[in-house]
Design a protein around this motif. Sequence first.
Motif, PDB file in Angstrom:
ATOM      1  N   ARG A 107       1.020  -9.828  -4.367  1.00  0.00           N
ATOM      2  CA  ARG A 107       2.010  -8.774  -4.620  1.00  0.00           C
ATOM      3  C   ARG A 107       2.921  -8.573  -3.401  1.00  0.00           C
ATOM      4  O   ARG A 107       4.106  -8.276  -3.551  1.00  0.00           O
ATOM      5  CB  ARG A 107       1.315  -7.454  -4.965  1.00  0.00           C
ATOM      6  N   VAL A 108       2.358  -8.720  -2.208  1.00  0.00           N
ATOM      7  CA  VAL A 108       3.155  -8.565  -0.988  1.00  0.00           C
ATOM      8  C   VAL A 108       4.224  -9.650  -0.888  1.00  0.00           C
ATOM      9  O   VAL A 108       5.330  -9.420  -0.395  1.00  0.00           O
ATOM     10  CB  VAL A 108       2.248  -8.584   0.261  1.00  0.00           C
ATOM     11  N   LYS A 109       3.895 -10.847  -1.374  1.00  0.00           N
ATOM     12  CA  LYS A 109       4.808 -12.006  -1.313  1.00  0.00           C
ATOM     13  C   LYS A 109       5.276 -12.281   0.119  1.00  0.00           C
ATOM     14  O   LYS A 109       6.479 -12.271   0.416  1.00  0.00           O
ATOM     15  CB  LYS A 109       6.014 -11.803  -2.236  1.00  0.00           C
ATOM     16  N   PRO A 110       4.345 -12.545   1.031  1.00  0.00           N
ATOM     17  CA  PRO A 110       4.758 -12.841   2.411  1.00  0.00           C
ATOM     18  C   PRO A 110       5.612 -14.098   2.469  1.00  0.00           C
ATOM     19  O   PRO A 110       5.353 -15.069   1.754  1.00  0.00           O
ATOM     20  CB  PRO A 110       3.422 -13.038   3.137  1.00  0.00           C
ATOM     21  N   ARG A 111       6.610 -14.053   3.341  1.00  0.00           N
ATOM     22  CA  ARG A 111       7.540 -15.174   3.451  1.00  0.00           C
ATOM     23  C   ARG A 111       7.485 -15.786   4.845  1.00  0.00           C
ATOM     24  O   ARG A 111       7.118 -15.119   5.814  1.00  0.00           O
ATOM     25  CB  ARG A 111       8.964 -14.708   3.126  1.00  0.00           C
ATOM     26  N   GLU A 112       7.879 -17.022   4.926  1.00  0.00           N
ATOM     27  CA  GLU A 112       7.879 -17.760   6.178  1.00  0.00           C
ATOM     28  C   GLU A 112       8.665 -17.010   7.259  1.00  0.00           C
ATOM     29  O   GLU A 112       9.828 -16.665   7.066  1.00  0.00           O
ATOM     30  CB  GLU A 112       8.504 -19.147   5.963  1.00  0.00           C
ATOM     31  N   GLY A 113       7.986 -16.732   8.363  1.00  0.00           N
ATOM     32  CA  GLY A 113       8.658 -16.182   9.527  1.00  0.00           C
ATOM     33  C   GLY A 113       8.864 -14.684   9.554  1.00  0.00           C
ATOM     34  O   GLY A 113       9.280 -14.143  10.576  1.00  0.00           O
ATOM     35  N   GLU A 114       8.592 -13.986   8.450  1.00  0.00           N
ATOM     36  CA  GLU A 114       8.831 -12.544   8.493  1.00  0.00           C
ATOM     37  C   GLU A 114       7.707 -11.828   9.236  1.00  0.00           C
ATOM     38  O   GLU A 114       6.565 -12.297   9.291  1.00  0.00           O
ATOM     39  CB  GLU A 114       9.003 -11.974   7.082  1.00  0.00           C
ATOM     40  N   ALA A 115       8.042 -10.675   9.808  1.00  0.00           N
ATOM     41  CA  ALA A 115       7.087  -9.905  10.611  1.00  0.00           C
ATOM     42  C   ALA A 115       6.373  -8.888   9.736  1.00  0.00           C
ATOM     43  O   ALA A 115       7.016  -8.051   9.091  1.00  0.00           O
ATOM     44  CB  ALA A 115       7.821  -9.195  11.741  1.00  0.00           C
ATOM     45  N   ILE A 116       5.034  -8.969   9.729  1.00  0.00           N
ATOM     46  CA  ILE A 116       4.234  -8.053   8.918  1.00  0.00           C
ATOM     47  C   ILE A 116       3.215  -7.353   9.808  1.00  0.00           C
ATOM     48  O   ILE A 116       2.535  -7.991  10.617  1.00  0.00           O
ATOM     49  CB  ILE A 116       3.510  -8.795   7.779  1.00  0.00           C
ATOM     50  N   LEU A 117       3.109  -6.040   9.641  1.00  0.00           N
ATOM     51  CA  LEU A 117       2.064  -5.267  10.308  1.00  0.00           C
ATOM     52  C   LEU A 117       0.937  -5.048   9.317  1.00  0.00           C
ATOM     53  O   LEU A 117       1.136  -4.442   8.263  1.00  0.00           O
ATOM     54  CB  LEU A 117       2.614  -3.920  10.780  1.00  0.00           C
ATOM     55  N   ASP A 118      -0.247  -5.562   9.653  1.00  0.00           N
ATOM     56  CA  ASP A 118      -1.434  -5.313   8.832  1.00  0.00           C
ATOM     57  C   ASP A 118      -2.253  -4.235   9.535  1.00  0.00           C
ATOM     58  O   ASP A 118      -2.975  -4.516  10.489  1.00  0.00           O
ATOM     59  CB  ASP A 118      -2.244  -6.594   8.645  1.00  0.00           C
ATOM     60  N   MET A 119      -2.123  -3.001   9.049  1.00  0.00           N
ATOM     61  CA  MET A 119      -2.781  -1.859   9.679  1.00  0.00           C
ATOM     62  C   MET A 119      -4.195  -1.714   9.141  1.00  0.00           C
ATOM     63  O   MET A 119      -4.460  -2.011   7.980  1.00  0.00           O
ATOM     64  CB  MET A 119      -1.960  -0.586   9.384  1.00  0.00           C
ATOM     65  N   ALA A 120      -5.098  -1.247  10.009  1.00  0.00           N
ATOM     66  CA  ALA A 120      -6.520  -1.154   9.683  1.00  0.00           C
ATOM     67  C   ALA A 120      -7.041  -2.524   9.264  1.00  0.00           C
ATOM     68  O   ALA A 120      -7.899  -2.644   8.400  1.00  0.00           O
ATOM     69  CB  ALA A 120      -6.783  -0.112   8.584  1.00  0.00           C
ATOM     70  N   TYR A 145      15.065  -1.553   7.054  1.00  0.00           N
ATOM     71  CA  TYR A 145      15.636  -1.211   5.755  1.00  0.00           C
ATOM     72  C   TYR A 145      15.424  -2.392   4.809  1.00  0.00           C
ATOM     73  O   TYR A 145      15.652  -3.543   5.170  1.00  0.00           O
ATOM     74  CB  TYR A 145      17.125  -0.889   5.890  1.00  0.00           C
ATOM     75  N   GLY A 146      14.953  -2.092   3.615  1.00  0.00           N
ATOM     76  CA  GLY A 146      14.578  -3.138   2.673  1.00  0.00           C
ATOM     77  C   GLY A 146      13.145  -3.586   2.845  1.00  0.00           C
ATOM     78  O   GLY A 146      12.663  -4.430   2.085  1.00  0.00           O
ATOM     79  N   GLY A 147      12.454  -3.023   3.844  1.00  0.00           N
ATOM     80  CA  GLY A 147      11.051  -3.365   4.077  1.00  0.00           C
ATOM     81  C   GLY A 147      10.142  -2.784   3.012  1.00  0.00           C
ATOM     82  O   GLY A 147      10.484  -1.817   2.323  1.00  0.00           O
ATOM     83  N   ARG A 148       8.972  -3.360   2.878  1.00  0.00           N
ATOM     84  CA  ARG A 148       8.070  -2.961   1.801  1.00  0.00           C
ATOM     85  C   ARG A 148       6.711  -2.517   2.342  1.00  0.00           C
ATOM     86  O   ARG A 148       6.207  -3.050   3.324  1.00  0.00           O
ATOM     87  CB  ARG A 148       7.914  -4.085   0.778  1.00  0.00           C
ATOM     88  N   PHE A 149       6.161  -1.546   1.651  1.00  0.00           N
ATOM     89  CA  PHE A 149       4.864  -0.953   1.975  1.00  0.00           C
ATOM     90  C   PHE A 149       3.895  -1.310   0.864  1.00  0.00           C
ATOM     91  O   PHE A 149       4.185  -1.121  -0.318  1.00  0.00           O
ATOM     92  CB  PHE A 149       5.017   0.564   2.077  1.00  0.00           C
ATOM     93  N   PHE A 150       2.721  -1.829   1.251  1.00  0.00           N
ATOM     94  CA  PHE A 150       1.688  -2.147   0.258  1.00  0.00           C
ATOM     95  C   PHE A 150       0.345  -1.631   0.756  1.00  0.00           C
ATOM     96  O   PHE A 150      -0.039  -1.856   1.908  1.00  0.00           O
ATOM     97  CB  PHE A 150       1.600  -3.652   0.023  1.00  0.00           C
ATOM     98  N   CYS A 151      -0.352  -0.947  -0.123  1.00  0.00           N
ATOM     99  CA  CYS A 151      -1.656  -0.368   0.204  1.00  0.00           C
ATOM    100  C   CYS A 151      -2.654  -0.721  -0.894  1.00  0.00           C
ATOM    101  O   CYS A 151      -2.392  -0.502  -2.079  1.00  0.00           O
ATOM    102  CB  CYS A 151      -1.530   1.149   0.328  1.00  0.00           C
ATOM    103  N   LEU A 152      -3.782  -1.279  -0.488  1.00  0.00           N
ATOM    104  CA  LEU A 152      -4.905  -1.547  -1.402  1.00  0.00           C
ATOM    105  C   LEU A 152      -5.993  -0.550  -1.059  1.00  0.00           C
ATOM    106  O   LEU A 152      -6.436  -0.475   0.087  1.00  0.00           O
ATOM    107  CB  LEU A 152      -5.399  -2.981  -1.219  1.00  0.00           C
ATOM    108  N   GLU A 153      -6.416   0.236  -2.050  1.00  0.00           N
ATOM    109  CA  GLU A 153      -7.408   1.263  -1.754  1.00  0.00           C
ATOM    110  C   GLU A 153      -8.253   1.556  -2.982  1.00  0.00           C
ATOM    111  O   GLU A 153      -7.807   1.382  -4.117  1.00  0.00           O
ATOM    112  CB  GLU A 153      -6.699   2.547  -1.290  1.00  0.00           C
TER     113      GLU A 153
END
Length: 243
Positions: A54-67, A154-162
């Motif tokens: 669902r996150v659809k990570p893309r080549e080279g983009e910066a992602i913060l994986d919190m916790a 801007y245009g960034g996405r938030f994803f939470c699995l809980e």
Amino acid sequence: MSDTVSFGYEEVSPEEKTERVGSVFSNVARKYDVMNDAMSGGMHRLWKDRFVRRVKPREGEAILDMAGGTGDIAFRLAERGAQVTVSDINQDMLDVGVERAMQRGIDGLVWSRQNAEELSFPNRFFDAYTIAFGIRNVTHIDKALSEAFRVLRYGGRFFCLEFSTVEWPGFKEVYDAYSHKLVPKIGQAVAGDAESYRYLIESIRKFPKMPEFEAMIRGAGFVHTKVEPIMGGLVAIHSGWKA
């Protein structure tokens, strides 16, 4: 505003919750992934796979994986070419993640001890923010959501699995009995720690229901919010965008 927060079924000061949650995860860090398998019958792996799709990570983009402690989500994101910063408030969990990355030969991850409520990263720094099975343990969820919004471009996405509230009749009663009666026993048998797992189950029960949590995400400024229940709401994927 109340000067107490929930620690499982107890009401404690915010400072005490932060300290006690830290102790819980320090206690379970070495057995965390083994216990996830034992408690979910391995299903957590499928939930995490679905989450990352669902996150659809893309080549080279910066992602913060919190916790992100032990690296389960970060490893999946990195496989798809994302530049991942793994953050956790608990150093013991991060230490386990670093060891696992070394064992798997996974390079390029950034490991950073961070409090989700007070991130040290600049504004508009990440393309995506992920948090899996961590937000219910944050002392002030609204502050963590605000920080997630701040550090996203801007245009960034938030994803939470809980974990969430099971809505399937019949299954709800079975799950309640299993989680309250058996999970602490499994925790004692596998990790030698029943109390930490009793708290983790109680924290699920105290977490806001899906519509309430979605409203909190919108309240932090996110738009196009969405909730995707899995297994009748046993877990849920929450998402939103920074416009």
